[in-house]
Design a protein around this motif. Structure first.
Motif, PDB file in Angstrom:
ATOM      1  N   UNK A   1      -6.020   4.659  12.673  1.00  0.00           N
ATOM      2  CA  UNK A   1      -4.923   5.517  12.205  1.00  0.00           C
ATOM      3  C   UNK A   1      -4.891   6.833  12.983  1.00  0.00           C
ATOM      4  N   UNK A   2      -6.070   7.376  13.222  1.00  0.00           N
ATOM      5  CA  UNK A   2      -6.170   8.629  13.973  1.00  0.00           C
ATOM      6  C   UNK A   2      -5.641   8.446  15.395  1.00  0.00           C
TER       7      UNK A   2
ATOM      8  N   UNK B   1      12.655  12.936  -3.492  1.00  0.00           N
ATOM      9  CA  UNK B   1      11.939  11.668  -3.358  1.00  0.00           C
ATOM     10  C   UNK B   1      12.290  11.012  -2.032  1.00  0.00           C
ATOM     11  N   UNK B   2      11.413  10.073  -1.609  1.00  0.00           N
ATOM     12  CA  UNK B   2      11.630   9.355  -0.355  1.00  0.00           C
ATOM     13  C   UNK B   2      11.536   7.854  -0.591  1.00  0.00           C
ATOM     14  N   UNK B   3      12.357   7.116   0.156  1.00  0.00           N
ATOM     15  CA  UNK B   3      12.359   5.673   0.000  1.00  0.00           C
ATOM     16  C   UNK B   3      12.717   5.017   1.346  1.00  0.00           C
ATOM     17  N   UNK B   4      11.890   4.047   1.749  1.00  0.00           N
ATOM     18  CA  UNK B   4      12.137   3.336   3.000  1.00  0.00           C
ATOM     19  C   UNK B   4      13.087   2.158   2.766  1.00  0.00           C
TER      20      UNK B   4
ATOM     21  N   UNK C   1       5.208  -3.315  13.646  1.00  0.00           N
ATOM     22  CA  UNK C   1       4.073  -4.214  13.843  1.00  0.00           C
ATOM     23  C   UNK C   1       4.606  -5.572  14.292  1.00  0.00           C
ATOM     24  N   UNK C   2       3.993  -6.117  15.321  1.00  0.00           N
ATOM     25  CA  UNK C   2       4.393  -7.412  15.868  1.00  0.00           C
ATOM     26  C   UNK C   2       3.211  -8.375  15.797  1.00  0.00           C
TER      27      UNK C   2
ATOM     28  N   UNK D   1       7.423  -9.571  12.298  1.00  0.00           N
ATOM     29  CA  UNK D   1       7.917  -8.317  12.870  1.00  0.00           C
ATOM     30  C   UNK D   1       8.415  -7.452  11.728  1.00  0.00           C
ATOM     31  N   UNK D   2       7.797  -6.289  11.541  1.00  0.00           N
ATOM     32  CA  UNK D   2       8.154  -5.441  10.407  1.00  0.00           C
ATOM     33  C   UNK D   2       7.744  -3.996  10.686  1.00  0.00           C
ATOM     34  N   UNK D   3       8.138  -3.114   9.788  1.00  0.00           N
ATOM     35  CA  UNK D   3       7.723  -1.717   9.903  1.00  0.00           C
ATOM     36  C   UNK D   3       6.688  -1.424   8.831  1.00  0.00           C
ATOM     37  N   UNK D   4       5.508  -0.951   9.256  1.00  0.00           N
ATOM     38  CA  UNK D   4       4.427  -0.623   8.324  1.00  0.00           C
ATOM     39  C   UNK D   4       4.580   0.831   7.901  1.00  0.00           C
ATOM     40  N   UNK D   5       5.258   1.051   6.787  1.00  0.00           N
ATOM     41  CA  UNK D   5       5.543   2.421   6.352  1.00  0.00           C
ATOM     42  C   UNK D   5       4.393   3.064   5.597  1.00  0.00           C
ATOM     43  N   UNK D   6       3.416   2.268   5.134  1.00  0.00           N
ATOM     44  CA  UNK D   6       2.304   2.848   4.379  1.00  0.00           C
ATOM     45  C   UNK D   6       1.012   2.914   5.192  1.00  0.00           C
TER      46      UNK D   6
END
Length: 400
Positions: free
Chosen positions: A184-185, A26-29, A228-229, A217-222
């Motif tokens: 996204x591409x 499994x994976x978890x951010x 993202x700023x 300010x965060x990380x968009x993992x999905x």
């Protein structure tokens, strides 16, 4: 605000944990977002902050991202918010001792853009020497609509994200195909690790909630799989236009096409004009024409004042897809009919908007059409008489 900046920098350190559970991988951010106190801090601080303080915070936030990123990008629609983002980013680059043009700018060209936007894009790209990357959708709007069975009334009034009918709304499919999928591409192809966006929380309840949930300010993992700023997240519309005036930032002509759709009652109008006379003059409004109800088009600064202080009903346009169904319930068809009649006709006749909207016109309009033309607009075949109806009453779809 300095402490909040440091908190974002120290708390947003995303990493992916890979672990075993019941013989499954499994994976978890972790640490993709700052804590609630940090995320909410600027929401409260910006209520009393000066424009100068907000500018300083925006630039410092961008600098945090730029110092971390290897391949940053600014997402730009060439609308007013995103162009302020570009401007702030250029200032941040200069403060870091770098070339202000040393960053990618990505534009999602939906193939359904206003001519005003295209002309402005060419001008500002050359004026600021922008390193522009352009996305293109795999399908046109017309093909998306045809592939999904055509336009129905829920295309205009079903909110994006609504799953009450256990299916994705057509409006959301349009956005996904025309904007999100190409973006996204492009992010994947260019390996962008920081996306600077011009989202503002006061544009909608959904954006406000997203602002508190994710912060500036965060990380968009999905969604984007990058940092993202959001430098102007808590700026107001007044802030944006005051800053544009202060910095003399060029903007596209779409923002000077704000349509007055309804004046206040005459006695109230005169009373409010007297009360706000100085403010009206300060934004360049012609008081005599206003009193005589002779103004139909105003600038964005004028529109903001008329709407907030004098309670006018206006339609203020936005950049994006010309044929977007979302603003139809806010008077978009009236605006399109006046400023872009050819596009309006294409929407009504070629894309099938008229067929879907004819049953939604106000009751008084229905009665008038039936009385003078003998056409029942509630009938299944009412759309067959669209041309005749619109020749008789061009404003049929102005108020829905």
């Amino acid at each position: 605000m300095t402490e909040t900046i440091r908190n974002y920098d120290s708390q947003v350190i995303p990493y992916l944990e890979v672990y075993k559970e019941e013989n499954r991988t499994k994976k978890r951010w972790h640490h993709t977002r700052a804590d609630k106190e940090t995320r909410y801090a600027h929401y409260y601080q910006h209520k009393t902050a000066t424009l100068s303080e907000k500018e300083r915070w925006g630039i410092d936030l961008i600098k945090i991202g730029l110092q971390r990123a290897v391949r940053p990008v600014v997402s730009c629609s060439f609308g007013i918010d995103s162009i302020v983002d570009v401007y702030l980013t250029r200032k941040a680059l200069i403060e870091l001792g770098r070339d202000p043009s040393d960053i990618d700018i990505v534009w999602n060209d939906t193939a359904n853009e206003f001519q005003d936007v295209r002309q402005y894009q060419k001008f500002i790209t050359q004026e600021w020497n922008l390193r522009l990357k352009i996305t293109k959708p795999e399908k046109t709007l017309k093909h998306i609509i045809m592939d999904n069975g055509g336009v129905t009334d829920d295309y205009f009034f079903t909110r994006k994200g609504d799953r009450t009918k256990n299916k994705q709304p057509l409006s959301e499919k349009c956005c996904g195909t025309l904007k999100h999928k190409p973006m996204k591409k492009m992010i994947k192809e260019h390996e962008w690790d920081l996306v600077i966006v011009g989202l503002r929380a006061d544009e909608s309840t959904a954006r406000f909630q997203a602002g508190l949930r994710d912060g500036e300010f965060f990380y968009s993992n999905s969604e984007w799989k990058s940092l993202v700023c959001r430098p102007i997240l808590w700026w107001t519309e007044d802030d944006i236009w005051d800053y544009v005036a202060q910095e003399d930032i060029p903007y596209n002509s779409l923002y000077d096409k704000n349509q007055i759709q309804e004046y206040p009652e005459q006695s109230k109008l005169i009373q409010m004009i007297d009360e706000f006379n100085e403010q009206l003059l300060s934004v360049g409004l012609d008081i005599e024409k206003l009193k005589k109800r002779e103004l139909s088009t105003v600038t964005r600064k004028q529109a903001i004042l008329l709407k907030k202080k004098l309670k006018f009903k206006l339609f203020p346009p936005r950049t994006g897809c010309m044929m977007c169904p979302i603003p139809v319930k806010y008077g978009y068809m009236s605006w399109m009919r006046e400023y872009y009649p050819k596009v309006y006709n294409a929407m009504v006749h070629n894309l099938g908007y008229g067929k879907a909207l004819i049953g939604m016109v106000p009751d008084d309009v229905k009665e008038e059409i039936k009385q003078f033309l003998g056409i029942d607009v509630t009938a299944d075949n009412a759309h067959e008489f669209l041309q005749e109806i619109l020749e008789f009453k061009p404003c049929t779809f102005d108020k829905l």
